[in-house]
Design a protein around this motif. Structure first.
Motif, PDB file in Angstrom:
ATOM      1  N   TYR A  15       0.859  -1.186   0.000  1.00 49.81           N
ATOM      2  CA  TYR A  15       0.000   0.000   0.000  1.00 49.81           C
ATOM      3  C   TYR A  15       0.890   1.228   0.000  1.00 49.81           C
ATOM      4  O   TYR A  15       1.751   1.364   0.866  1.00 49.81           O
ATOM      5  CB  TYR A  15      -0.906   0.016   1.242  1.00 49.81           C
ATOM      6  N   LEU A  16       0.714   2.108  -0.988  1.00 53.44           N
ATOM      7  CA  LEU A  16       1.480   3.343  -1.036  1.00 53.44           C
ATOM      8  C   LEU A  16       0.751   4.389  -1.868  1.00 53.44           C
ATOM      9  O   LEU A  16      -0.146   4.064  -2.639  1.00 53.44           O
ATOM     10  CB  LEU A  16       2.896   3.101  -1.561  1.00 53.44           C
ATOM     11  N   ASP A  17       1.141   5.628  -1.694  1.00 55.00           N
ATOM     12  CA  ASP A  17       0.563   6.730  -2.459  1.00 55.00           C
ATOM     13  C   ASP A  17       1.154   6.677  -3.866  1.00 55.00           C
ATOM     14  O   ASP A  17       2.370   6.740  -4.034  1.00 55.00           O
ATOM     15  CB  ASP A  17       0.897   8.052  -1.777  1.00 55.00           C
ATOM     16  N   LEU A  18       0.315   6.588  -4.870  1.00 55.32           N
ATOM     17  CA  LEU A  18       0.786   6.454  -6.247  1.00 55.32           C
ATOM     18  C   LEU A  18       0.995   7.792  -6.953  1.00 55.32           C
ATOM     19  O   LEU A  18       1.296   7.814  -8.142  1.00 55.32           O
ATOM     20  CB  LEU A  18      -0.196   5.590  -7.041  1.00 55.32           C
ATOM     21  N   SER A  19       0.855   8.895  -6.243  1.00 52.73           N
ATOM     22  CA  SER A  19       0.973  10.222  -6.865  1.00 52.73           C
ATOM     23  C   SER A  19       2.273  10.421  -7.635  1.00 52.73           C
ATOM     24  O   SER A  19       2.281  11.018  -8.696  1.00 52.73           O
ATOM     25  CB  SER A  19       0.847  11.321  -5.806  1.00 52.73           C
ATOM     26  N   TYR A  21       4.010   8.131  -9.074  1.00 48.73           N
ATOM     27  CA  TYR A  21       4.250   7.013  -9.987  1.00 48.73           C
ATOM     28  C   TYR A  21       3.400   7.060 -11.257  1.00 48.73           C
ATOM     29  O   TYR A  21       3.831   6.599 -12.299  1.00 48.73           O
ATOM     30  CB  TYR A  21       3.989   5.685  -9.265  1.00 48.73           C
ATOM     31  N   CYS A  40      -4.848   1.103  -4.015  1.00 45.07           N
ATOM     32  CA  CYS A  40      -4.140   2.388  -4.112  1.00 45.07           C
ATOM     33  C   CYS A  40      -4.471   3.093  -5.425  1.00 45.07           C
ATOM     34  O   CYS A  40      -4.685   4.311  -5.453  1.00 45.07           O
ATOM     35  CB  CYS A  40      -2.635   2.167  -4.011  1.00 45.07           C
ATOM     36  N   LYS A  43      -7.986   4.512  -5.271  1.00 49.84           N
ATOM     37  CA  LYS A  43      -7.995   5.763  -4.512  1.00 49.84           C
ATOM     38  C   LYS A  43      -7.415   6.909  -5.327  1.00 49.84           C
ATOM     39  O   LYS A  43      -7.934   8.026  -5.312  1.00 49.84           O
ATOM     40  CB  LYS A  43      -7.211   5.598  -3.202  1.00 49.84           C
ATOM     41  N   TYR A  44      -6.333   6.632  -6.055  1.00 50.51           N
ATOM     42  CA  TYR A  44      -5.716   7.654  -6.904  1.00 50.51           C
ATOM     43  C   TYR A  44      -6.716   8.145  -7.955  1.00 50.51           C
ATOM     44  O   TYR A  44      -6.869   9.346  -8.168  1.00 50.51           O
ATOM     45  CB  TYR A  44      -4.461   7.100  -7.588  1.00 50.51           C
ATOM     46  N   GLU A  47      -9.377  10.321  -6.290  1.00 54.55           N
ATOM     47  CA  GLU A  47      -8.848  11.630  -5.894  1.00 54.55           C
ATOM     48  C   GLU A  47      -8.615  12.559  -7.087  1.00 54.55           C
ATOM     49  O   GLU A  47      -8.684  13.776  -6.957  1.00 54.55           O
ATOM     50  CB  GLU A  47      -7.533  11.455  -5.128  1.00 54.55           C
ATOM     51  N   HIS A  48      -8.329  11.971  -8.255  1.00 53.44           N
ATOM     52  CA  HIS A  48      -8.034  12.762  -9.453  1.00 53.44           C
ATOM     53  C   HIS A  48      -9.193  12.785 -10.455  1.00 53.44           C
ATOM     54  O   HIS A  48      -9.021  13.206 -11.596  1.00 53.44           O
ATOM     55  CB  HIS A  48      -6.756  12.244 -10.113  1.00 53.44           C
TER      56      HIS A  48
END
Length: 120
Positions: A15-19, A21, A40, A43-44, A47-48
């Motif tokens: 689990y990590l923030d993909l912003s 990547y 993840c 969620k990305y 959010e976008h």
């Protein structure tokens, strides 16, 4: 006009923030159902405000007799076939990601591979 569709794959244990990547030019995302990187990416996309296509492993069944592992590998190929680009989070615990990257190379897809082992 061609949509900039990106498949996002990786281990279901990470689990990590993909912003940092996923490229800024991505217009929609293809994932599988599950947890880890797929959650993840979901969620990305949320959010976008990006459209999201979820391809479940059972969608890849051809005979109904495939094992779960076979269905997951076919699902990864189907995700890649639906996208122009692949973002792959790779680690030693998910050899199916390496196979999917090889498949994407054969399909001449644009590929971004991030080695999660380097950050350990």
């Amino acid at each position: 006009m061609e949509r900039k569709v990106t498949a996002v794959i990786g281990p279901q244990t990470v689990y990590l923030d993909l912003s940092g990547y996923i490229p800024d030019w991505v217009e929609s995302i293809v994932i599988s159902n599950g947890k880890g990187i797929y959650l993840c990416a979901w969620k990305y996309a949320q959010e976008h405000n990006l459209p999201l296509l979820v391809i479940k492993p059972e969608y890849a069944a051809e005979t109904g007799m495939e094992t779960q592992k076979e269905l997951e590998q076919k699902c990864l190929r189907l995700m890649i076939d639906c996208a122009e680009c692949l973002v792959a989070m790779q680690d030693k615990k998910a050899p199916e990601v390496k196979k999917a990257v090889q498949y994407a190379r054969k399909q001449k897809k644009r590929i971004f591979v991030y080695d999660l082992n380097e950050s350990e």
